[in-house]
Design a protein around this motif. Structure first.
Motif, PDB file in Angstrom:
ATOM      1  N   CYS A 195      59.108 115.626  24.520  1.00 40.28           N
ATOM      2  CA  CYS A 195      60.391 115.699  23.829  1.00 40.28           C
ATOM      3  C   CYS A 195      61.341 116.687  24.508  1.00 40.28           C
ATOM      4  O   CYS A 195      62.559 116.501  24.466  1.00 40.28           O
ATOM      5  N   GLU A 196      60.799 117.730  25.148  1.00 37.79           N
ATOM      6  CA  GLU A 196      61.644 118.653  25.913  1.00 37.79           C
ATOM      7  C   GLU A 196      62.359 117.914  27.036  1.00 37.79           C
ATOM      8  O   GLU A 196      63.512 118.203  27.342  1.00 37.79           O
ATOM      9  N   LYS A 197      61.671 116.948  27.660  1.00 38.34           N
ATOM     10  CA  LYS A 197      62.313 116.144  28.706  1.00 38.34           C
ATOM     11  C   LYS A 197      63.474 115.348  28.134  1.00 38.34           C
ATOM     12  O   LYS A 197      64.520 115.229  28.762  1.00 38.34           O
ATOM     13  N   VAL A 198      63.287 114.803  26.950  1.00 35.76           N
ATOM     14  CA  VAL A 198      64.345 114.014  26.306  1.00 35.76           C
ATOM     15  C   VAL A 198      65.547 114.892  25.998  1.00 35.76           C
ATOM     16  O   VAL A 198      66.686 114.536  26.330  1.00 35.76           O
ATOM     17  N   ILE A 199      65.319 116.045  25.382  1.00 44.54           N
ATOM     18  CA  ILE A 199      66.484 116.865  25.026  1.00 44.54           C
ATOM     19  C   ILE A 199      67.110 117.518  26.247  1.00 44.54           C
ATOM     20  O   ILE A 199      68.269 117.923  26.194  1.00 44.54           O
ATOM     21  N   GLY A 200      66.364 117.585  27.349  1.00 44.56           N
ATOM     22  CA  GLY A 200      66.948 118.087  28.589  1.00 44.56           C
ATOM     23  C   GLY A 200      68.079 117.201  29.075  1.00 44.56           C
ATOM     24  O   GLY A 200      68.947 117.636  29.826  1.00 44.56           O
ATOM     25  N   GLU A 201      68.088 115.954  28.624  1.00 46.99           N
ATOM     26  CA  GLU A 201      69.137 115.000  28.998  1.00 46.99           C
ATOM     27  C   GLU A 201      70.286 114.973  27.994  1.00 46.99           C
ATOM     28  O   GLU A 201      71.265 114.260  28.189  1.00 46.99           O
ATOM     29  N   ILE A 202      70.156 115.735  26.908  1.00 47.93           N
ATOM     30  CA  ILE A 202      71.187 115.750  25.862  1.00 47.93           C
ATOM     31  C   ILE A 202      72.142 116.910  26.135  1.00 47.93           C
ATOM     32  O   ILE A 202      71.706 118.046  26.278  1.00 47.93           O
ATOM     33  N   PRO A 203      73.447 116.627  26.176  1.00 44.76           N
ATOM     34  CA  PRO A 203      74.424 117.691  26.440  1.00 44.76           C
ATOM     35  C   PRO A 203      74.661 118.577  25.212  1.00 44.76           C
ATOM     36  O   PRO A 203      75.502 118.269  24.370  1.00 44.76           O
ATOM     37  N   LEU A 204      73.907 119.678  25.089  1.00 42.34           N
ATOM     38  CA  LEU A 204      74.062 120.557  23.931  1.00 42.34           C
ATOM     39  C   LEU A 204      75.331 121.403  24.066  1.00 42.34           C
ATOM     40  O   LEU A 204      75.530 122.067  25.081  1.00 42.34           O
ATOM     41  N   PRO A 205      76.184 121.377  23.046  1.00 42.90           N
ATOM     42  CA  PRO A 205      77.425 122.163  23.105  1.00 42.90           C
ATOM     43  C   PRO A 205      77.166 123.652  22.872  1.00 42.90           C
ATOM     44  O   PRO A 205      76.213 124.025  22.205  1.00 42.90           O
ATOM     45  N   ILE A 242      70.134 116.169  10.380  1.00 47.14           N
ATOM     46  CA  ILE A 242      70.988 115.460  11.343  1.00 47.14           C
ATOM     47  C   ILE A 242      70.299 115.372  12.700  1.00 47.14           C
ATOM     48  O   ILE A 242      70.270 114.316  13.331  1.00 47.14           O
ATOM     49  N   MET A 243      69.705 116.484  13.166  1.00 48.30           N
ATOM     50  CA  MET A 243      69.019 116.472  14.465  1.00 48.30           C
ATOM     51  C   MET A 243      67.807 115.554  14.438  1.00 48.30           C
ATOM     52  O   MET A 243      67.492 114.896  15.432  1.00 48.30           O
ATOM     53  N   HIS A 244      67.117 115.483  13.309  1.00 51.05           N
ATOM     54  CA  HIS A 244      65.983 114.572  13.169  1.00 51.05           C
ATOM     55  C   HIS A 244      66.454 113.128  13.362  1.00 51.05           C
ATOM     56  O   HIS A 244      65.842 112.358  14.107  1.00 51.05           O
ATOM     57  N   ALA A 280      60.772 112.517  16.159  1.00 46.94           N
ATOM     58  CA  ALA A 280      62.094 112.892  15.657  1.00 46.94           C
ATOM     59  C   ALA A 280      62.084 114.329  15.137  1.00 46.94           C
ATOM     60  O   ALA A 280      63.027 115.092  15.356  1.00 46.94           O
ATOM     61  N   GLU A 281      61.001 114.699  14.468  1.00 47.58           N
ATOM     62  CA  GLU A 281      60.885 116.063  13.946  1.00 47.58           C
ATOM     63  C   GLU A 281      60.812 117.070  15.085  1.00 47.58           C
ATOM     64  O   GLU A 281      61.429 118.137  15.039  1.00 47.58           O
ATOM     65  N   MET A 282      60.075 116.736  16.149  1.00 46.28           N
ATOM     66  CA  MET A 282      59.978 117.620  17.306  1.00 46.28           C
ATOM     67  C   MET A 282      61.327 117.731  18.012  1.00 46.28           C
ATOM     68  O   MET A 282      61.736 118.832  18.394  1.00 46.28           O
ATOM     69  N   ILE A 283      62.032 116.620  18.175  1.00 47.84           N
ATOM     70  CA  ILE A 283      63.359 116.642  18.798  1.00 47.84           C
ATOM     71  C   ILE A 283      64.283 117.563  18.001  1.00 47.84           C
ATOM     72  O   ILE A 283      64.983 118.407  18.567  1.00 47.84           O
ATOM     73  N   ALA A 284      64.282 117.419  16.670  1.00 41.07           N
ATOM     74  CA  ALA A 284      65.130 118.258  15.816  1.00 41.07           C
ATOM     75  C   ALA A 284      64.802 119.735  16.016  1.00 41.07           C
ATOM     76  O   ALA A 284      65.702 120.569  16.193  1.00 41.07           O
ATOM     77  N   THR A 285      63.527 120.050  16.013  1.00 39.29           N
ATOM     78  CA  THR A 285      63.102 121.443  16.186  1.00 39.29           C
ATOM     79  C   THR A 285      63.531 121.982  17.549  1.00 39.29           C
ATOM     80  O   THR A 285      64.071 123.094  17.645  1.00 39.29           O
ATOM     81  N   LEU A 286      63.330 121.192  18.597  1.00 41.05           N
ATOM     82  CA  LEU A 286      63.682 121.649  19.939  1.00 41.05           C
ATOM     83  C   LEU A 286      65.187 121.842  20.106  1.00 41.05           C
ATOM     84  O   LEU A 286      65.626 122.805  20.746  1.00 41.05           O
ATOM     85  N   ILE A 287      65.983 120.943  19.549  1.00 41.22           N
ATOM     86  CA  ILE A 287      67.439 121.098  19.644  1.00 41.22           C
ATOM     87  C   ILE A 287      67.868 122.368  18.922  1.00 41.22           C
ATOM     88  O   ILE A 287      68.655 123.155  19.458  1.00 41.22           O
ATOM     89  N   LEU A 288      67.333 122.591  17.725  1.00 37.11           N
ATOM     90  CA  LEU A 288      67.726 123.788  16.966  1.00 37.11           C
ATOM     91  C   LEU A 288      67.196 125.064  17.608  1.00 37.11           C
ATOM     92  O   LEU A 288      67.850 126.104  17.542  1.00 37.11           O
ATOM     93  N   GLU A 289      66.037 125.004  18.257  1.00 41.31           N
ATOM     94  CA  GLU A 289      65.551 126.163  19.024  1.00 41.31           C
ATOM     95  C   GLU A 289      66.494 126.447  20.188  1.00 41.31           C
ATOM     96  O   GLU A 289      66.885 127.590  20.424  1.00 41.31           O
ATOM     97  N   ALA A 290      66.863 125.394  20.930  1.00 41.99           N
ATOM     98  CA  ALA A 290      67.748 125.559  22.089  1.00 41.99           C
ATOM     99  C   ALA A 290      69.116 126.083  21.670  1.00 41.99           C
ATOM    100  O   ALA A 290      69.760 126.820  22.422  1.00 41.99           O
TER     101      ALA A 290
END
Length: 177
Positions: free
Chosen positions: A10-20, A82-84, A131-141
């Protein structure tokens, strides 16, 4: 799949997401909409959610995506919901729900165009764990959640026993398209 493998995947997936920066759910949705070349609407659920009803949902229509969330909860919980749902969207998860007529009452411009509906109800299946892991990783980042513990040995065992750390799933692969 062990939770560490799920996390790495999931870290690889969010690495491709442009976090503001600074982070906001609305700005992230604006960026994802532009990247996906389709509108992404954030909408509060019409009433407070009760146990057994979704606290969030991703709805995909022919022309747009909709993320519904419980607006009657804390701001951090709203962001997590929302992140989930964004996790489902970026992983292109598919619903096991065949009868999408159940969702036709939702207030969107063309409810007949609904093609995908993923309500946030269960956490036991692979898609929910991703989805839960993605949400957690985005909010951690974004600095909204503390980074995971790097404890080992007895302290890690205590942390796990207290439910603060542990396995997140048994098998999942996030395939987004």
């Amino acid at each position: 799949m062990h939770w560490r493998r799920l996390r790495r995947q999931c870290e690889k997936v969010i690495g491709e997401i442009p976090l503001p920066e600074p982070f906001s759910a609305q700005e992230l949705c604006t960026r994802l909409a532009a990247e996906r070349s389709r509108p992404l609407h954030l909408l509060p659920l019409p009433t407070p959610t009760a146990p057994g009803t979704p606290s969030g949902m991703w709805l995909a229509t022919e022309r747009a995506d909709y993320v519904f969330y419980d607006a009657q909860t804390s701001p951090l919980h709203q962001e997590h919901i929302i992140m989930h749902e964004i996790g489902h969207m970026v992983c292109d998860h598919r619903s096991g729900i065949d009868d999408l007529r159940l969702y036709r009452h939702i207030d969107i411009a063309d409810p007949q165009s609904i093609r995908q509906a993923l309500p946030r109800l269960r956490y036991s299946d692979e898609q929910e764990q991703e989805a839960e892991m993605i949400a957690t990783l985005i909010l951690e980042a974004a600095g909204r959640l503390p980074a995971p513990s790097r404890l080992s040995g007895m302290l890690a065992g205590l942390e796990s026993a207290m439910g603060l750390r542990g396995q997140r799933g048994t098998g999942a692969s996030c395939s987004h398209g």
